[in-house]
Motif scaffolding. Structure first.
Motif, short mmCIF file in Angstrom:
data_model
loop_
_atom_site.label_atom_id
_atom_site.label_comp_id
_atom_site.label_asym_id
_atom_site.label_seq_id
_atom_site.Cartn_x
_atom_site.Cartn_y
_atom_site.Cartn_z
N PHE B 171 -12.18 8.71 10.97
CA PHE B 171 -12.67 7.32 11.02
C PHE B 171 -13.24 6.96 9.65
O PHE B 171 -14.06 7.69 9.10
CB PHE B 171 -13.74 7.20 12.10
N ILE B 172 -12.81 5.83 9.11
CA ILE B 172 -13.28 5.38 7.79
C ILE B 172 -14.20 4.17 7.93
O ILE B 172 -13.78 3.14 8.46
CB ILE B 172 -12.11 5.02 6.86
N ASP B 173 -15.41 4.33 7.45
CA ASP B 173 -16.38 3.23 7.39
C ASP B 173 -16.03 2.40 6.16
O ASP B 173 -16.21 2.85 5.03
CB ASP B 173 -17.79 3.85 7.28
N GLY B 174 -15.53 1.21 6.41
CA GLY B 174 -15.12 0.35 5.31
C GLY B 174 -16.03 -0.85 5.12
O GLY B 174 -15.56 -1.95 4.87
N ALA B 175 -17.34 -0.61 5.24
CA ALA B 175 -18.28 -1.73 5.10
C ALA B 175 -18.02 -2.50 3.81
O ALA B 175 -18.19 -3.71 3.74
CB ALA B 175 -19.72 -1.20 5.14
N ARG B 176 -17.61 -1.76 2.75
CA ARG B 176 -17.31 -2.41 1.46
C ARG B 176 -15.85 -2.15 1.08
O ARG B 176 -15.52 -2.00 -0.11
CB ARG B 176 -18.24 -1.85 0.37
N LEU B 177 -14.98 -2.09 2.08
CA LEU B 177 -13.60 -1.68 1.83
C LEU B 177 -12.92 -2.52 0.75
O LEU B 177 -12.21 -1.99 -0.11
CB LEU B 177 -12.79 -1.76 3.14
N GLY B 178 -13.15 -3.83 0.77
CA GLY B 178 -12.52 -4.71 -0.21
C GLY B 178 -12.77 -4.26 -1.64
O GLY B 178 -11.85 -4.25 -2.48
N TYR B 179 -14.00 -3.89 -1.93
CA TYR B 179 -14.33 -3.49 -3.31
C TYR B 179 -13.63 -2.19 -3.69
O TYR B 179 -13.37 -1.93 -4.86
CB TYR B 179 -15.85 -3.38 -3.47
N GLY B 180 -13.34 -1.36 -2.70
CA GLY B 180 -12.56 -0.16 -2.97
C GLY B 180 -11.10 -0.51 -3.27
O GLY B 180 -10.51 -0.02 -4.23
N LEU B 181 -10.55 -1.41 -2.46
CA LEU B 181 -9.14 -1.78 -2.63
C LEU B 181 -8.90 -2.53 -3.94
O LEU B 181 -7.81 -2.45 -4.51
CB LEU B 181 -8.69 -2.66 -1.44
N ALA B 182 -9.91 -3.25 -4.40
CA ALA B 182 -9.75 -4.06 -5.61
C ALA B 182 -10.13 -3.30 -6.87
O ALA B 182 -9.98 -3.83 -7.99
CB ALA B 182 -10.60 -5.33 -5.49
N SER B 183 -10.59 -2.09 -6.71
CA SER B 183 -11.04 -1.32 -7.88
C SER B 183 -9.87 -0.99 -8.80
O SER B 183 -8.75 -0.74 -8.35
CB SER B 183 -11.71 -0.03 -7.40
N ASP B 184 -10.14 -0.96 -10.10
CA ASP B 184 -9.07 -0.74 -11.08
C ASP B 184 -8.30 0.56 -10.85
O ASP B 184 -7.07 0.57 -10.82
CB ASP B 184 -9.68 -0.67 -12.49
N GLY B 185 -9.03 1.62 -10.71
CA GLY B 185 -8.36 2.91 -10.72
C GLY B 185 -7.71 3.33 -9.42
O GLY B 185 -6.96 4.30 -9.39
N THR B 186 -7.98 2.64 -8.33
CA THR B 186 -7.55 3.14 -7.02
C THR B 186 -6.04 3.18 -6.86
O THR B 186 -5.33 2.32 -7.38
CB THR B 186 -8.16 2.29 -5.89
N ASP B 187 -5.57 4.19 -6.12
CA ASP B 187 -4.14 4.21 -5.78
C ASP B 187 -3.96 4.05 -4.27
O ASP B 187 -2.94 4.42 -3.72
CB ASP B 187 -3.47 5.49 -6.29
N LEU B 188 -4.99 3.48 -3.61
CA LEU B 188 -4.95 3.30 -2.15
C LEU B 188 -4.88 1.82 -1.78
O LEU B 188 -5.79 1.05 -2.08
CB LEU B 188 -6.20 3.90 -1.51
N SER B 189 -3.82 1.45 -1.10
CA SER B 189 -3.69 0.08 -0.59
C SER B 189 -4.18 0.03 0.85
O SER B 189 -4.41 1.06 1.47
CB SER B 189 -2.23 -0.35 -0.65
N LEU B 190 -4.31 -1.18 1.39
CA LEU B 190 -4.74 -1.32 2.79
C LEU B 190 -3.78 -0.61 3.74
O LEU B 190 -4.22 0.14 4.63
CB LEU B 190 -4.91 -2.81 3.11
N PRO B 191 -2.46 -0.79 3.60
CA PRO B 191 -1.55 -0.05 4.49
C PRO B 191 -1.71 1.47 4.36
O PRO B 191 -1.57 2.19 5.35
CB PRO B 191 -0.15 -0.50 4.04
N GLU B 192 -2.02 1.94 3.16
CA GLU B 192 -2.17 3.39 3.00
C GLU B 192 -3.47 3.89 3.63
O GLU B 192 -3.52 5.01 4.15
CB GLU B 192 -2.09 3.76 1.52
N ILE B 193 -4.49 3.07 3.58
CA ILE B 193 -5.71 3.40 4.32
C ILE B 193 -5.35 3.55 5.80
O ILE B 193 -5.69 4.54 6.46
CB ILE B 193 -6.78 2.28 4.13
N ALA B 194 -4.67 2.54 6.31
CA ALA B 194 -4.33 2.51 7.74
C ALA B 194 -3.49 3.72 8.15
O ALA B 194 -3.62 4.25 9.25
CB ALA B 194 -3.61 1.21 8.09
#
Lengths: 341, 341, 341, 341
Positions: B171-194
């Motif tokens: 289970f992933i707590d995404g209280a600030r999920l948007g800021y993770g998805l929009a971060s420069d370095g991330t290679d994780l998209s919303l579908p990949e989280i799911a």
């Protein structure tokens, strides 16, 4: 389509929504420590004539019942309530989930009496084995009740006295409190409610807010660390302003009561209309909910033009339905209903 | 005064608020069975690329963690989490109040590793007495973490696999999920989280909404009767529209990501500013929270012109403070801060 | 003084005690993993004709009800029981303390009917709002009931079928099971009990043991990790042998049934005696408890020579009292009682 | 085979068993209201020098910890304990199941210090957000600890004072209390234990009884309605005599201490034996548990003639094992062990 389904089918009263918009960009602290919450609390304290009241803003009704009851009881205690009380039947076991039994006592049209309460408590403590049973720890009533009925001032005072005689706090579920206070026949004002109980809440969700219930401990008598209890029960908003702004608006310029009176006026017109047309009332209520017995075929036909809610089967051929009014009820809809009936 | 205190000091993103106003007088059913909720769910399913997802809208973060965990666990099970996880330290015992132990494992800057998780589980089941202990029943992580750090796609996939090896849902707590998805370095998209977990939530409160968290069970795998669990935990809104309308707005025209990207852009400017001025970073984070070590006297002076939040003492003379950005961060404030620094 | 107060006023049946003494110095493992528990389980499986049964030894009745119910239910579920069921009234809220509501249905002399159960379940699921309420998750009955009455084989089979029709397990509280099995009129044997439910317990405390209740899941259908659930509920003994040795003795040479038959024989004599002397029976029971209505002055006088227990007030001048027999009842006491009456 | 596996592998001390036999046919009331319980309480009050103590007899250790903690805490509170405390690790989540978080603090060989406790509490209350966290509500220690170590009188008094400074009751888990009191080096007597805490229990199960723990609230300070709490937690025996008779025997003619001293004498001999033979002690303990590091092959061989218990892996080639003594330890077995070693 005409809308009498419930008192929570629209958003917020326009004045409440306007305040949310006007204050939207102000920077404030989280978790209820903001100026809107402070202002709303001050106005509620004044409206209740309880200068020392502790006030907390929670989000919804079941949550509020669960949290206040969990805050007031020890684990070995239960909450005495009418067998029809909202907490007894309609809250998915939220009270039991927090470890407490609901101790049901008899009711008539949703109301308990001081005599029945005293009889219950006397019998309980007379039992030599009473320490093998859940200890009564508080009393819960709703006003208006689940059937839209109301306590009189004398009835409420007597229930409060009966509870106090056994050192039990009395908690009033006021999810629809406004409609009770605005009802024609009532002799109970907001300060009198506050005086005759140990905790109550002023329902916002069903009286003009998007969400929100204001819990009042009238004599500064909140349980210790109630803030932590609120958080533990998942009832604390990060943006507490959402509740503060709304209650501040509701308690400005008498809006809460104006909203409530509008709903009561509309309900009176509806009631007169049904009476005039010879409809059967399932029960007689002075608030914003009207219970009518419809023949099933008639119910189906009416449902094509009017939204109302199913209450319970009456007999094989008839059904009890509920018409509810609110701040959002359009008087034109009542006239249109008159045409249809 | 300049405002960098947190990402929940203003109301809602104007577009979200506008939708609440536009839809305010529409008549809809209660408890989440309305067209706004349906529309929001459809958009979220599409954004997550999870056509079969079960979606529920809850009100706040602690409530969501409590309710999802209570829904996924049996009473004899606990939830494995970083010892710094939000549920372990900052939720007033909401998880324990629902009967479950938080089983802490080591972390670095808020992140756990698949190896540590596997080591914990292997050791647990190797113990002959493991049936005398709380059984691990699920794994909880937050993304971004409480320190604003992020998992990579490989790290997340490895943790998911490690959990699956023992049949534990992740289970992933995404209280600030948007800021993770929009971060420069991330290679994780919303579908990949799911794809790489069994349940997660998309935080609304801290990403543009007044309140609200969207819980996603990506493969239609919500626990049975989860609606009742939501109600039992006091997390069901009568006016479910409040959440539906907001999430519908957030997932229209990419608003959720646009909000998140704005906060990340602002955070990058802030970070560059602090670096340029020679400030000490407490830790390096790629999201919307920046942790700076200030000398105490300097902290006091700066606090007269700028709002930031206290994080923790660093040593006798220094303090760690947090600057946060959000949809509401004004770029002029960043320039003004440059002047002050 | 003559003793008919209850079936738990003496220690253990001498044969049970003797086995505790004989085995006292044998070295065995703790927590129920000893040879005495294994032997007792084998004998109970044979007596129940359930070769695959999962069997657990717990300490007392309330504890057993609490633990089994906690093991069988999900948090959003409640347990359907007679409104007079032991768990509904006499267990200090142990069930609610573990988070579950007791869902009361009507009863006659402690017994529910398959029809009432079906009616309850049908009505429940017919309600459009049933997901706002506690979900029925299992059915609890006691046999003998709290009033000493018994189900017939047909009645039990019908209740089991009614529960199964909704996928609800049926759990039988057998705190006094022996007295039911030994009753003259019964057509239910131990294997038939096992066949017609999903869990039950064989009461030891009130049928010859110092303490102990044997929980039987007849078809190897114990909830997963039930051992951990037992420990979590504080129901696991370090010296599990205490329970194993006792049940091994009770299920050797038919002792459990011999004890039970003795109590039933004594009860029949008592019943005949009261009838002959013209006493009023409060209700007619076939087991080891006899309920008599006494005039209050008469009750006081009789109480000087005979111990019995207060049951409930009958009217202003009369009281219902209970006479109970057990393995320890002395037939001489019955003769002495005849003299006194 | 020689037996040093644990202190609960035999039944009861012969004197305890004899008293159960002698009193077996006496007729007494249930639920602890019998003369044996009264007599045992009187003797324990005298042994503790606490004439006003409230005393309750419960069945086992986890149950006792769970019940006392549930009785002392409000729902928003947790229990501070060593991270190795029995309640933290080995009780299957019994504490969390009753709604409370265990708040771990550092330890050395199972012992906490007053300084670490004060540091924890000071830091907690210094945090501006402490009302978002579980409130510390009591302190738990065990004596002897899980590692068989002991507090000195000064250490205990300092911990008690540190707890009192924050109005937190101190609760001592005395599952093996006798072995602590009988230890050579200790400067703590039973009255001093009673004086330096707010609740403790005298372990029976591991010190000569079949089952049973005596909870002492030394200054008549039991939580209100603790009897009901005991029942609610499934910890009340119908035949309370089982516990009363045993504790009455244990506190007659100093039996509890004689039992404990025997075990300590045996442990000293064992310790001397292992030292003489050059074995490596994992840690140095003054009570009835001895922890030895064995090479794995050696462990296997020894296990063919001697029963001891696995404690934890030491490294790839060695294992920590535990030898325990008790009232039942046969001195001949120690001599036989000397031969084998």
């Amino acid at each position: 389509m005409l809308y009498f389904e419930s008192d929570y089918t629209e958003g917020a009263h326009p004045r409440v929504l306007a305040r949310l918009c006007e204050t939207n960009m102000e920077h404030v602290s989280g978790y209820g420590g903001d100026k809107f919450c402070e202002s709303a609390k001050a106005k509620i304290r004044e409206a209740c004539n309880t200068p020392d009241a502790d006030i907390f803003f929670l989000v919804g009704g079941t949550q509020t019942n669960r949290t206040v009851i969990a805050g007031l009881l020890h684990p070995y205690q239960g909450v005495v309530a009418a067998e029809t009380g909202h907490i007894a039947a309609h809250e998915a076991g939220a009270i039991e989930n927090s470890g407490h039994k609901v101790l049901p006592i008899p009711q008539t049209l949703g109301k308990i009496t001081a005599d029945d309460l005293t009889a219950y408590l006397t019998t309980f403590y007379a039992d030599d084995n009473c320490d093998h049973m859940v200890q009564p720890g508080m009393v819960y009533i709703s006003h208006p009740t689940e059937y839209g009925t109301l306590y009189t001032k004398d009835e409420l005072a007597a229930i409060h006295a009966a509870a106090q005689a056994y050192n039990l706090p009395l908690f009033i579920d006021g999810a629809r409190l406004g409609y009770g206070l605005a009802s024609d026949g009532t002799d109970l004002s907001l300060p009198e409610i506050a005086q005759n109980c140990d905790a109550f809440y002023i329902g916002g969700t069903k009286v003009g807010a998007l969400c929100g219930e204001a819990v009042v401990f009238p004599r500064g008598n909140a349980p210790k660390h109630f803030f932590t209890t609120v958080k533990q029960n998942g009832a604390l908003l990060a943006k507490g302003r959402l509740l503060g702004v709304q209650f501040d608006a509701l308690f400005t310029d008498d809006l809460y009561m104006r909203i409530s009176r509008h709903a009561i006026e509309c309900a009176k017109k509806l009631r007169a209309l049904f009476a005039e047309k010879g409809y059967t009332f399932f029960l007689d209520t002075p608030t914003n909910q009207i219970f009518i017995v419809l023949e099933n075929e008639q119910m189906k036909r009416l449902g094509e033009q009017v939204k109302f809610s199913f209450w319970e089967p009456y007999d094989a051929h008839h059904t009890v339905v509920r018409f509810a009014t609110s701040w959002a009820t359009d008087e034109n809809d009542i006239e249109a209903l008159a045409e249809i009936l």
